[in-house]
Structures are given as structure tokens and as C-alpha cells.
Design a protein around this motif. Structure first.
Motif: not given
Length: 303
Positions: A50-53, A204-213, A240-242, A280-283
């Protein structure tokens, strides 16, 4: 008359019988610390996705403390692999490489064949031009690195069958390598293997990134409609993963695809959507990228 000398012996005998018959058996091995460490690793992996490193590294610090306290090689290596991945996704390729090299050394020393294989796959991913942080690579060097990375991932695949996430990662590395080699069909086929594993396990996050790729592969091949469809799927998983970071990245990618297709207004709308999500997510870094693309199109950036 009672023989009192026999009482202690009788008490000992009764205690022994009780311990054998009614008391619960003690476990042959304790997993409390290791399980706690791996729970922290899983939370860290989700945070990194989620980028929350910063949060990911706090969780990994605790995971490493627990892994060190139990002195379990398997757990230590898993923490190091996840730490390297968090560094890599944060753009810190050299730190990632050090963590993965340490993981490989520990896995080899402990004769952990599967984890050593996973470490080699992670290291192979780091050599791809996609994440390379060294001097710019020429076409021949990019191709050589990609072919070598794909070969490593395919070689280690068999050793990773018992760990779905590591197997999926190996497929992802194959997909990225084939993309660099210009083999769109082979790249998507490999990435769909990763998708299958992640969707089945509800990662969910991993599946999303797969589709992004997959969208990136299709876009590079000129299949813009297919890329847009893949991004729609990525967005559905990230929603779905917010996953705000993933959603922002998805919408930036939508903007890029729409720009390529000549749909300026749709590109502008996508970049604005991305900027709004990131803000909105402070990113802030993601927001700046979306706003930079808006400015490049001559659009006013509205905070």
C-alpha cells in the motif's frame, strides 16, 4: 499402624501416574515467537503493497527482533526477504540488494533450499532494468539481464511450489523479464500465473498489481484497449483492498493509456482522480507525479 516412610514414595508415584494419564502432553516444539514474527511479516508486506513503507519497516523491525530471539533461520530469512522487498518498492534498490544477499547467505548456510531459491529470484528481479538504480543500460545489456532473470526464476520455480507467494513472485519476475525482452504473449502468460495464485488466496493488493503489470505489457505492445481493461480490473481489486497507493498508481496509468490513445480529456480526468486519491491518503510523492502530468498537459493544478 501407618508406615510414614512410605508416604513420600507414594506421593511421587501418584504424581507420576497423574502426569502420565490426565495431564496434557507437552508439545515437542514451541512456535509462539516464530508465529508472531511471521504475523508481523504479513502485516509488513501488506503495508509495503500500500506504499506505507515507514510502517512496513516498523513491523519488520519487530519481526526481526522476534526472529533473532528465537534464532530460527527460516524466520530470519523470511524477514530479510520482506525487508528487501519493502526497500525495493520504495525505490531503494541498493538497500534491497543488501537485504536479499544477506537472506541468501543465511538460507545457504542453513541449507534452506526453498528460501535460497526465493532469495535468488528476488535478486534476479533487482537486476531488471525496471528497477535498476545504476548507470543507464544499453539495449543488449537490458536483454541479457532480462534473459538471465527469467532463467533464474524458472530454474527456482520447482523449489517454491510449497510457498504460493514466492511461486507467484517467481512468475511475476518471468513476466517482467519477458516484457523487457518484448515478448508480450509470454509476459502476460506468466503474469496470469501470478494472478491465479493471488486471486485464489485473496491477496487483493498483489492481484491488483499483477493486473497493473498486465496493463503495462499490453500498453507496450500497442494494445491500448486491452491495457485499459486490465487497469479496470486492477482498480476493482485495489478498491476491495482499500489500497490508496495502488489506486493512485492505477489512475495515473489510466491517464497514460488515455494520452497514448489521444483522449486528452479522459487523461486529464484520470490524473486529477489520481492526485485526489494521493492527497487524501497523504501520499505526497504520488500526488506530485499526477500533478506534474497535469501540468505537462497545460492543466492547472488545484490543491
Amino acid at each position: 499402624m501407618i508406615d510414614r516412610t512410605r508416604i513420600p514414595a507414594l506421593v511421587i508415584l501418584m504424581a507420576a501416574l497423574a502426569s502420565c494419564s490426565s495431564a496434557p502432553k507437552r508439545p515437542p516444539e514451541v512456535f509462539t515467537g516464530r508465529k508472531a514474527a511471521l504475523a508481523q511479516v504479513e502485516l509488513a508486506n501488506r503495508a509495503a503493497a500500500k506504499g506505507e513503507f515507514a510502517n512496513a519497516h516498523v513491523l519488520l523491525d519487530e519481526a526481526w527482533r522476534l526472529a533473532s530471539a528465537t534464532d530460527d533461520p527460516d524466520t530470519r530469512v523470511r524477514v530479510l526477504l520482506s525487508r528487501g522487498n519493502a526497500f525495493y518498492n520504495d525505490g531503494k534498490a541498493e538497500a534491497a540488494d543488501r537485504a536479499w544477499q544477506t537472506a541468501l547467505a543465511e538460507a545457504d548456510d542453513a541449507r534452506e533450499r526453498a528460501l535460497a531459491g526465493a532469495a535468488r529470484v528476488f535478486l534476479a528481479r533487482g537486476t531488471l532494468a525496471e528497477g535498476w538504480s545504476g548507470a543507464p543500460l544499453g539495449a543488449e545489456e537490458r536483454a541479457a539481464r532480462a534473459a538471465a532473470a527469467a532463467a533464474v526464476a524458472r530454474t527456482e520455480m520447482g523449489a517454491l511450489k510449497d510457498n504460493a507467494l514466492y511461486e507467484a513472485f517467481a512468475w511475476k519476475v518471468v513476466g517482467l523479464a519477458e516484457k523487457e525482452l518484448g515478448n508480450a504473449e509470454a509476459a502476460e502468460k506468466a503474469l496470469r500465473e501470478a494472478v491465479s495464485i493471488h486471486e485464489k488466496g485473496r491477496y487483493l493488493e498483489d492481484a491488483a498489481y499483477d493486473w497493473y503489470l498486465i496493463a503495462s505489457v499490453r500498453s507496450k505492445a500497442g494494445n491500448l484497449a486491452g491495457a485499459r481493461a486490465a487497469l479496470d480490473t486492477a482498480i476493482s481489486f485495489d478498491r476491495r483492498a482499500e489500497n490508496s497507493n495502488g489506486l493512485g498508481m492505477d489512475w495515473v496509468a489510466v491517464g497514460i493509456v488515455e494520452e497514448k490513445a489521444g483522449n486528452r480529456d479522459k487523461a486529464v480526468a484520470a490524473y486529477r482522480r489520481a492526485a485526489g486519491i494521493f492527497r487524501a491518503a497523504y501520499l505526497s510523492e504520488g500526488a506530485k507525479e499526477a500533478e506534474r502530468r497535469l501540468a505537462a498537459l497545460g492543466e492547472e493544478v488545484i490543491p
